[in-house]
Write an enzyme that holds these catalytic residues in place. Sequence first.
Site, PDB file in Angstrom:
ATOM      1  N   CYS A   1      16.737 -37.509  -5.182  1.00 32.42           N
ATOM      2  CA  CYS A   1      17.403 -37.415  -6.373  1.00 32.42           C
ATOM      3  C   CYS A   1      18.884 -37.744  -6.268  1.00 32.42           C
ATOM      4  O   CYS A   1      19.694 -38.184  -7.240  1.00 32.42           O
ATOM      5  CB  CYS A   1      17.050 -36.544  -7.428  1.00 32.42           C
ATOM      6  SG  CYS A   1      17.609 -34.983  -6.671  1.00 32.42           S
TER       7      CYS A   1
ATOM      8  N   GLU B   1      15.972 -30.966 -13.506  1.00 32.57           N
ATOM      9  CA  GLU B   1      16.662 -31.618 -12.711  1.00 32.57           C
ATOM     10  C   GLU B   1      16.218 -32.940 -12.381  1.00 32.57           C
ATOM     11  O   GLU B   1      14.907 -33.191 -12.078  1.00 32.57           O
ATOM     12  CB  GLU B   1      16.531 -30.621 -11.478  1.00 32.57           C
ATOM     13  CG  GLU B   1      17.368 -30.930 -10.411  1.00 32.57           C
ATOM     14  CD  GLU B   1      17.438 -31.733  -9.172  1.00 32.57           C
ATOM     15  OE1 GLU B   1      17.590 -33.029  -9.501  1.00 32.57           O
ATOM     16  OE2 GLU B   1      16.433 -31.526  -8.224  1.00 32.57           O
TER      17      GLU B   1
HETATM   18  C1  UN1 Z   1      16.209 -33.692  -4.674  1.00 36.97           C
HETATM   19  O1  UN1 Z   1      16.268 -34.929  -4.220  1.00 36.97           O
HETATM   20  O2  UN1 Z   1      15.469 -33.272  -5.604  1.00 36.97           O
HETATM   21  O3  UN1 Z   1      21.337 -32.475  -1.582  1.00 36.97           O
HETATM   22  C2  UN1 Z   1      17.080 -32.534  -4.087  1.00 36.97           C
HETATM   23  C3  UN1 Z   1      20.169 -32.809  -1.172  1.00 36.97           C
HETATM   24  C4  UN1 Z   1      19.079 -31.894  -0.952  1.00 36.97           C
HETATM   25  C5  UN1 Z   1      18.231 -31.506  -2.190  1.00 36.97           C
HETATM   26  C6  UN1 Z   1      18.019 -32.803  -3.141  1.00 36.97           C
HETATM   27  N1  UN1 Z   1      19.478 -30.781  -0.459  1.00 36.97           N
HETATM   28  O4  UN1 Z   1      20.019 -34.093  -0.860  1.00 36.97           O
END
Ligand code: UN1
Length: 519
Positions: free
Chosen positions: A288, A254
């Site tokens: 992310c 990820e």
């Molecule tokens: C991440 O930034 O690794 O959808 C995950 C979202 C969060 C998860 C982000 N529930 O922004």
Amino acid sequence: MSRVVTSVVGGAPADGAPGGEIASTNPARMSEVVATVGLGDAKVFVAAARAARAAQPAWADVPAPIRGRAIAHIGRLVEANAESLARLVTREVGKPYAEALGEVREIVDTCDFFLGEGRRLYGQTVPSEMPDKQLLTFRNPVGVVSVITAGNFPVAVPSWYLIPALLCGNAVLWKPAEYSAACSAALFELIIRGGGLPDGVLNLVLTDGPATYAGLEEALSGGYVDKVGFTGSTAVGARIGELAGRHLQSPCLELGGKNPMVVTPSAELDLAVEAAMFAGFGTAGQRCTSLGTVLVQDSVHDDFVARFDKATRGMAIGDPFGNVVYGPMLDERFAARFEEYLGWIQPHHQVLGSTGTGRITAANPRAGFSGDPGGGLFYHPTIVDGLRAADAIFREETFGPLVGVATYGDLSEAISLANEPGYGLSSAIYTRMPDEVFAFRRGVSAGMVSVNNSTSGAEAHLPFGGNGKSGNGSRQSGIWVLDQFTRWQSVNWDYSGRLQKAQMDVAELVPDESYRLPD
Ligand code: UN1
């Protein structure tokens, strides 16, 4: 209050700090040490993998519904400790408290989903092509799972791996980010105690990057790790993927994102602005799923940018225990890297959104900042308008409070610009036209698409993951992650009393192919 945290292998805290000792500090007040972290070395990583290997068969023998009960209890214990865990998240990585509470909620949601999976974890019965023969499928645990996670979601994202991996009967070693070690140690404790987990079923490894890589390499070569889960940068993910591939493993990756938001002429502009602010600047742009570039149709560009600039200038920033959109950067290395990204701004760009750029200080103030910026890693929100497809800011992830803006003519151009950087995690479109929604959904390379919503904020039971530079197609969350942590075993069982050969000993019904209906 500062605490001391170390690795925990096979139920015992690791001795000493062979990898050195570091301080995990509060990024809103750098002088405050949240935890002293005793780092392990590659040996500690390997020892944790071996401890997991030893503990795994007995854990897999625990009936899945009972493992589901363990997950239920973990969820309840996390819920009972929600506020203190959220406070620790805010102190250690600077995430606003409301968001930190949401992050803890995401662990509970994950437990709520998987506690029932213990009573499902279905296989199938499948008809055979021959009589007196049964076909069945079973999900088997993969074995030992090594989970390496980032600190921007120091507890929620790890739970996306740890909870389903444990539910499926795997033993786990978890290597969290060093700068969120106190949050990780707290979640580790809640999982161990809540689940009543036997020693070695879950191990905590605190190592730096090079020791982690060396430990993983050795553990894979020794045959102590069967699956790797990694959340972090694209560059490190590529190295992990290469290493796992050498051992014929496909990791669950990820990685980063350069998440686009398309604003069409039919969009409700104020809603799009609100979403761009939350998606671009929430968690100081360090998700992310954070918004990378807003792609605005030519005819609404000026109006959108004027509103976005005004809203961003008025946005509350500061003490993460206050009512702010965002607080400090996660850690010094993220602040330093963000300053490099700011160096990519070029003369043809228009910089908007604040009273300055870069670090917020007394000499470079932000109007309306709440608290004292001096001691923390606070940065101005930065909107960079006038992006061109060749610009580094357009092409690369700029982890931090920076949102780019570019324009497009027709939707097909918007889709090709959305895909141009080569990532494919999240995306969004603001429109009232169903045909645009479906054309965008079909054309965009992202694993996740929001319609009239932010690029971030995925719910905990939908498939989460990306394509291209965002990952290798693996998906977390919901039923989809079960395929990461189990392997299908197919069984055929013949009780006919003879050897029936597939494809050969099958009855054939003879069709009358020449038949035609009478006129
Ligand atoms: C991440 O930034 O690794 O959808 C995950 C979202 C969060 C998860 C982000 N529930 O922004």
